[in-house]
Design an enzyme around this catalytic site. Sequence first.
Site, PDB file in Angstrom:
ATOM      1  N   ASN A  37      56.250  27.475  59.117  1.00 20.00           N
ATOM      2  CA  ASN A  37      55.798  28.886  59.759  1.00 20.00           C
ATOM      3  C   ASN A  37      54.571  28.411  60.445  1.00 20.00           C
ATOM      4  O   ASN A  37      53.127  27.526  59.946  1.00 20.00           O
ATOM      5  CB  ASN A  37      55.856  29.767  59.190  1.00 20.00           C
ATOM      6  CG  ASN A  37      55.222  30.923  59.554  1.00 20.00           C
ATOM      7  OD1 ASN A  37      53.972  31.544  60.128  1.00 20.00           O
ATOM      8  ND2 ASN A  37      55.934  32.164  59.641  1.00 20.00           N
ATOM      9  N   THR A  84      60.278  31.895  61.743  1.00 19.05           N
ATOM     10  CA  THR A  84      59.285  32.849  62.185  1.00 19.05           C
ATOM     11  C   THR A  84      59.979  34.622  61.445  1.00 19.05           C
ATOM     12  O   THR A  84      60.575  35.458  61.341  1.00 19.05           O
ATOM     13  CB  THR A  84      59.985  33.423  63.904  1.00 19.05           C
ATOM     14  OG1 THR A  84      58.459  34.003  64.273  1.00 19.05           O
ATOM     15  CG2 THR A  84      60.988  33.584  64.099  1.00 19.05           C
ATOM     16  N   GLU A  85      58.246  34.885  61.550  1.00 15.71           N
ATOM     17  CA  GLU A  85      57.681  36.424  59.824  1.00 15.71           C
ATOM     18  C   GLU A  85      58.489  37.834  60.256  1.00 15.71           C
ATOM     19  O   GLU A  85      58.598  38.453  60.020  1.00 15.71           O
ATOM     20  CB  GLU A  85      56.833  36.369  59.645  1.00 15.71           C
ATOM     21  CG  GLU A  85      55.708  36.692  60.737  1.00 15.71           C
ATOM     22  CD  GLU A  85      55.391  35.375  61.873  1.00 15.71           C
ATOM     23  OE1 GLU A  85      55.549  34.312  61.133  1.00 15.71           O
ATOM     24  OE2 GLU A  85      53.518  36.030  61.723  1.00 15.71           O
ATOM     25  N   ASN A  86      58.795  37.665  62.127  1.00 16.40           N
ATOM     26  CA  ASN A  86      60.282  38.645  62.553  1.00 16.40           C
ATOM     27  C   ASN A  86      61.198  38.567  61.981  1.00 16.40           C
ATOM     28  O   ASN A  86      62.066  39.711  62.251  1.00 16.40           O
ATOM     29  CB  ASN A  86      59.903  39.049  64.074  1.00 16.40           C
ATOM     30  CG  ASN A  86      59.906  37.857  64.864  1.00 16.40           C
ATOM     31  OD1 ASN A  86      59.517  36.644  64.553  1.00 16.40           O
ATOM     32  ND2 ASN A  86      61.012  37.985  65.744  1.00 16.40           N
ATOM     33  N   SER A 119      61.784  38.610  54.750  1.00 14.99           N
ATOM     34  CA  SER A 119      61.079  37.589  55.410  1.00 14.99           C
ATOM     35  C   SER A 119      60.065  37.282  54.709  1.00 14.99           C
ATOM     36  O   SER A 119      59.535  36.818  54.672  1.00 14.99           O
ATOM     37  CB  SER A 119      60.969  38.258  56.928  1.00 14.99           C
ATOM     38  OG  SER A 119      60.009  37.025  57.981  1.00 14.99           O
TER      39      SER A 119
END
Lengths: 218, 238
Positions: free
Chosen positions: A30, A53-55, A95
């Site tokens: 990340n 990507t944390e979204n 996520s």
Amino acid sequence: MEIKETKVGWSRIEMAQKVALDIPDESYVNLGIGLPELVADHVPEGREVIYHTENGLLGMGPIPEESERDPELINAGKKNITAIKGGSFFHHADSFTMIRGKHIDICVLGAFQVSKDGDIANWSTGKPGAIPAVGGAMDLVAGVKRIFVITQHNTKDGKSKLVNECTYPLTGKGVVETIYTNLAIIDLKKEGLVVREMGPNVDFEYLQEHTEAPLIKS
Amino acid sequence: MINKIVSSPAEAVANIFDGAMIMIGGFGEAGSPIELIHALIDQGAKNLTVISNNTGSGHVGIASLIEHRRVAKMICSFPRTLNSTVFPELYNKGEVDLELVPQGTLAERIRAGGAGIPAFYTPSSVNTSLANGKELRDFDGITYVMEYGLKADFSLVKCEAADRYGNLIYNKTARNFGPVMCTAADQTLVQAKRIVELGDIDPECVVTPGIFVKKVVEVTNPSDESKLVAEERSYPWK
């Protein structure tokens, strides 16, 4: 009189290259917003690294052409991106299951300050009147297996970012493994801050002069 | 016959009452149910608590809802983003409250709320100011902070396709908070780009099963929020 400037330390791209060298093949990674994003461009050939990507995407690809822009395909910095073949989309709880559940191998972050004990402050300068905003920073430092920090060694007004104690509000305590600056690569070990490598025209005395926290020669 | 499809965004949001707790999907503009939010502005409900990752951009969507003084409190992780001026201004004037929650904790609080779990422990925010005043507990030598599940009266969610049972699929990173928010509200109100026939969504691929959805409205060409912001549009349209 002509003054010829000697280059001191690494450029942003060289810093990103140094970080990329330390990311093993087959890692799930990340990348934070800003300088950390450069790391993706410098992964050595022959290594396959998957970006999270944390979204909600595993398998983030490069930035698209303007004509290919999809407002529903963005990264955590809300920039337009692409998805690689083999990528997957998922919702936020999944996520952060990947993050908090220790499934992501490495997170590369920027920072306002890192302390000698590996504490990191990167979400707020605590200024009165500033709107507090944290995003996923606290989840990332609490959950990702290895935390790398990439940052300029000193602030614009010359203050050391590597400090004895963070004065800004903490994001997490004792979490940083290695810090990559324009002047040096420094590992945070039990015995203290161990200088692994120094940039061009940087020697130990110069580095210590520019660092608040005490350093150890490797 | 089960038919969750309604004919307009106005009909979808008609029951929202003053003081309601509302979850609004989206991460930035991706997944933001902008037509439902605009219908809610027209509808007039006020004193709302809004749970959403951000506070909107420019003068459309969530930003416009806040600008029209309908929101008493925001629960979110990142209230200041590029082009978000409305929330910071009203927050600094003390006209809107903020509960700041780490992004993963926000998602998990919603997931827990939807799953009937009242509280849970997480490592995120331990040793930071966001854990102040919260219960801490050690498990296997690691300290965790207790966080409460979140539930809402309504969730507003955008999706790619829906059928009359309320089964949903999403588009790319616009999925973000949608699936968990659908589970955590008494009434989940959805805007879908396409309404499809039963069976058109492969049961193996349904992301949100219809049981979590109350109403669906088709919005074929939803607004591109960043375009509206770039054009400096504001809602209600002038």
